[in-house]
Design a protein around this motif. Sequence first.
Motif, PDB file in Angstrom:
ATOM      1  N   LYS A   1      33.601  41.135  33.942  1.00 35.94           N
ATOM      2  CA  LYS A   1      35.047  41.209  34.158  1.00 35.94           C
ATOM      3  C   LYS A   1      35.688  39.830  33.967  1.00 35.94           C
ATOM      4  N   VAL A   2      35.032  38.799  34.455  1.00 32.94           N
ATOM      5  CA  VAL A   2      35.520  37.425  34.289  1.00 32.94           C
ATOM      6  C   VAL A   2      35.573  37.074  32.798  1.00 32.94           C
ATOM      7  N   TYR A   3      34.531  37.453  32.061  1.00 34.77           N
ATOM      8  CA  TYR A   3      34.473  37.178  30.629  1.00 34.77           C
ATOM      9  C   TYR A   3      35.604  37.903  29.895  1.00 34.77           C
ATOM     10  N   ARG A   4      35.797  39.178  30.207  1.00 40.70           N
ATOM     11  CA  ARG A   4      36.862  39.964  29.570  1.00 40.70           C
ATOM     12  C   ARG A   4      38.246  39.408  29.925  1.00 40.70           C
ATOM     13  N   ALA A   5      38.405  38.935  31.147  1.00 45.84           N
ATOM     14  CA  ALA A   5      39.681  38.337  31.553  1.00 45.84           C
ATOM     15  C   ALA A   5      39.958  37.088  30.717  1.00 45.84           C
ATOM     16  N   LYS A   6      38.957  36.257  30.523  1.00 44.64           N
ATOM     17  CA  LYS A   6      39.113  35.042  29.706  1.00 44.64           C
ATOM     18  C   LYS A   6      39.452  35.427  28.268  1.00 44.64           C
ATOM     19  N   GLU A   7      38.785  36.447  27.767  1.00 45.67           N
ATOM     20  CA  GLU A   7      39.046  36.922  26.417  1.00 45.67           C
ATOM     21  C   GLU A   7      40.507  37.373  26.272  1.00 45.67           C
ATOM     22  N   ARG A   8      40.997  38.105  27.267  1.00 38.23           N
ATOM     23  CA  ARG A   8      42.382  38.600  27.234  1.00 38.23           C
ATOM     24  C   ARG A   8      43.377  37.451  27.300  1.00 38.23           C
ATOM     25  N   LEU A   9      43.109  36.460  28.146  1.00 41.47           N
ATOM     26  CA  LEU A   9      44.005  35.310  28.262  1.00 41.47           C
ATOM     27  C   LEU A   9      43.987  34.464  26.997  1.00 41.47           C
ATOM     28  N   ASP A  10      42.821  34.339  26.375  1.00 42.02           N
ATOM     29  CA  ASP A  10      42.736  33.609  25.111  1.00 42.02           C
ATOM     30  C   ASP A  10      43.603  34.279  24.041  1.00 42.02           C
ATOM     31  N   GLN A  11      43.566  35.615  24.005  1.00 39.30           N
ATOM     32  CA  GLN A  11      44.399  36.337  23.049  1.00 39.30           C
ATOM     33  C   GLN A  11      45.881  36.092  23.324  1.00 39.30           C
ATOM     34  N   GLU A  12      46.253  36.093  24.583  1.00 39.61           N
ATOM     35  CA  GLU A  12      47.656  35.877  24.949  1.00 39.61           C
ATOM     36  C   GLU A  12      48.110  34.467  24.570  1.00 39.61           C
ATOM     37  N   MET A  13      47.259  33.482  24.813  1.00 38.28           N
ATOM     38  CA  MET A  13      47.620  32.104  24.462  1.00 38.28           C
ATOM     39  C   MET A  13      47.719  31.939  22.947  1.00 38.28           C
TER      40      MET A  13
END
Length: 104
Positions: free
Chosen positions: A75-87
Motif C-alpha cells: 500500500k505504501v508503494y502504491r501510494a508513492k506511485e500515485r503521488l509520483d504520477q500526480e507530481m
Amino acid sequence: KQEYQASQEAAKRAGGGRAGASRVEANLKTGMSLEEAKDILNLDKLEPELVKKNFEHLFSVNDKTKGGSFYLQSKVYRAKERLDQEMKLAATQQRSSSEKQNTV
C-alpha cells in the motif's frame, strides 16, 4: 450508461477537463485516489522531499524481514506511485502553461 455517468462525475470532482480525466485515469491505474495516497504517506501537501522521506521510512518499517506487513508495504508503494504520477502531471501542466505564456 451508469458507468459512463460515474466516470464523468469522477472527472468533475477531480477538477474537470483534461486534468480531471488524467487524475481519474491515475486513480484507476494505481487503485487509489490522491487523497488516500496522501493519507497513507501522512502528507498534507505534495513536497517531493517529504514524499520520499515518508515513503522510505514507511516502506522500511513494513519490511516483512523486520516483522512488518507485506500488505502495508505494498500500500505504501502504491501510494508513492500515485503521488509520483500526480507530481508528474502537475509538472507537465506547469510546463504547458509556461509555454502558452511564452507564445503570447
